[in-house]
Design an enzyme around this catalytic site. Structure first.
Site, PDB file in Angstrom:
ATOM      1  N   GLU A 126     -50.769   5.513  33.794  1.00 26.97           N
ATOM      2  CA  GLU A 126     -49.826   5.105  34.832  1.00 26.97           C
ATOM      3  C   GLU A 126     -48.407   5.176  34.276  1.00 26.97           C
ATOM      4  OE1 GLU A 126     -51.199   1.644  37.044  1.00 26.97           O
ATOM      5  OE2 GLU A 126     -53.254   2.377  37.026  1.00 26.97           O
ATOM      6  N   MET A 127     -47.889   4.101  33.719  1.00 30.82           N
ATOM      7  CA  MET A 127     -46.519   4.151  33.206  1.00 30.82           C
ATOM      8  C   MET A 127     -46.457   4.424  31.699  1.00 30.82           C
ATOM      9  SD  MET A 127     -45.126   1.121  35.750  1.00 30.82           S
ATOM     10  CE  MET A 127     -43.357   1.207  35.459  1.00 30.82           C
TER      11      MET A 127
END
Lengths: 342, 342
Positions: A126-127
């Site tokens: 994700e991040m």
């Protein structure tokens, strides 16, 4: 299945007729936990952090990338795309009205918005930050952030817990009241068309309200941290299960390692559902019509007529509320020095 | 080098002392081409399209992803990241004040903002659409867009040319007036510190103004479509060239296939430059201090003292203006049907 879950599910099923008579409008404010009362300063900081892609390793993915408040609070994708174009197995749930969910994530693995906010930052697909320290180092390297943390939390307050509290405070402002449905249940009997009212009655009569009840249509009981889950699919003896790969994801069971909870998911809100295609935890269904058909069959063992599907979709469209206007935050500058490494 | 370019360059060099005496404030409005006058309806539509990631094949990359108006109009990255995590060889130029560039892109391959806006949508490593028809099919499949096109351009106006016109109209509103420098040249002699004024004088004395002159510090002449280019590096006999790979990119020469134009680049604005690290066409330099050192050496064959570097950086920081407040657009919903394919 453990007793608590069984009790919650039975309660859901048994009260469906009662709930049908208890249509609720959406509150205009969301409850906040005792240790994180909502303040304007937290909301201001939280909006910045929510929108800041520099919280990801590549500088390209913010909370808003997958939970876009300019759209339906999601990303229009089947499964989200994180740093370096990586994809996971689940579809981003909407951030709109997420304050009314008692637990967060499809599998309920976070008990609060504060807890949820920390997850994606360090998720490698994700991040992609190595850890929360790396994320906070970036935030600290951006000179302008300090004053906003101090305003919201006092001196020496730049840490991940406060960053998460600020993001959660912002998210608690993301409420969409005043849908046609809300106006209808508050007494404006012209707010829904005949077709929408037919759909509403069918929605109750079929038993959809067993799970999709309450003001946010996400469960009859939504005490924060408790969670309201449903087995999806409940009826697996139909072609939809293979077609849409509905049993591939263990859901709650993947968190608890309790086989009885396999394929159980936190019941999602139906608010603004026509703005969040594609559908389900894996984003496998492209249209709301098909999603209604699949739910009727897999959850209630019902084959709906095309007219019933259309009526229910018309009703669900009436659950789209007023999105509040949001001004874009100015993200503090890194002041002549690069902060993105990946 | 062709005669036109030579003339432009010589003009730049010869007028540097004159320009030093002709410090200009930034206009508060930008000129628009005769065939695309700026209107509120175009700006409204353009802001939506600019922010809409569904214009990319994956639904994850909007114009704003790489030219983020919440930041310095770029993406904080060395080189941008497009669909599926792909990266190219150039750093995203800021969108702020881009209306004052006579040509667009580092290599000047677009003569207008309208022309520029169409490029990234179909670039396979940026927004990744197969062609403009695919992009416009998505826009047409989102029911809410039609009314905004009609308001801006009339009936049957949903085409890529109008989409680009709307985006360009929005971009022409992205101006940052009222920097400390602007207030100074308008007469407020206290707007710049002593150090900033020292830096400003050194900036002129060294000859930086030969290229970085005019209101946007991007060239002495900025007639739309003409272009003002500089050879970078002009002086290649120094260690910076290899260290920062300054000759790897042919720049303008890659567009014209004219070897005399190799390593020539459209001169970028210095407005808000302290908000747009890292630096140069390839994003190879991480800090503004180092960027100043490299420019002095490669363009003017000067070795600056550390004090001069600091003074010039202080002056450049005074070029950061007021970013206007922007409300987030509501992106029209796809209404119960998925529009993202990739």
């Amino acid at each position: 299945m453990n007793k608590k879950l069984m009790a919650v599910l039975l309660t859901g099923l048994m009260t469906s007729q009662v709930q049908a008579a208890e249509w609720q409008a959406l509150p205009e404010t969301a409850p906040a936990p005792a240790d994180n009362p909502t303040t304007a300063a937290k909301v201001e900081l939280g909006k910045m952090l929510y929108m800041d892609p520099r919280l990801s390793s590549t500088g390209t993915v913010s909370c808003n990338s997958c939970h876009n408040v300019m759209e339906g609070g999601d990303d229009s994708r089947a499964v989200s795309m994180g740093v370096h174009g990586q994809t996971g197995g689940r579809s981003a749930p909407t951030v709109w009205n997420s304050a009314f969910h008692s637990v967060q994530f499809w599998d309920g693995r976070a008990n609060s918005l504060e807890d949820q906010a920390k997850g994606p930052i360090t998720n490698p697909i994700e991040m992609g930050m190595k850890n929360h320290d790396q994320a906070m180092t970036v935030v600290k390297d951006i000179p302008g952030y300090k004053a906003y943390f101090e305003k919201a939390f006092g001196k020496n307050s730049m840490n991940i817990e406060n960053a998460a509290k600020a993001i959660a405070a912002f998210e608690r402002t993301l409420i969409t009241p005043n849908s046609a449905y809300d106006r209808f249940v508050k007494g404006d009997k012209k707010a829904l068309s005949k077709q929408q009212q037919d759909g509403m009655n069918k929605f109750a009569e079929l038993g959809c309200v067993g799970c999709h009840s309450g003001a946010a249509f996400n469960g009859p009981s939504n005490e924060i941290g408790v969670g309201f889950y449903a087995k999806f699919p409940t009826f697996a003896d139909n072609d939809y299960v293979a077609k849409y790969k509905l049993t591939d994801d263990k859901g709650r069971g993947g968190v608890t390692n309790n086989a009885a909870e396999n394929n159980m998911f936190r019941v999602p809100t139906l608010r603004n559902i026509s703005d969040t295609a594609p559908y389900f935890h894996n984003g496998s269904v492209k249209t709301l019509e098909e999603a209604v058909r699949v739910m009727a069959k897999t959850q209630l063992n019902q084959d709906l007529s095309q007219q019933d599907v259309k009526n229910i979709v018309a009703f669900l469209e009436a659950l789209t509320g007023d999105y509040p206007e949001i001004s874009m935050p100015r993200l503090p500058a890194s002041k002549g020095s690069s902060v993105v490494a990946d």
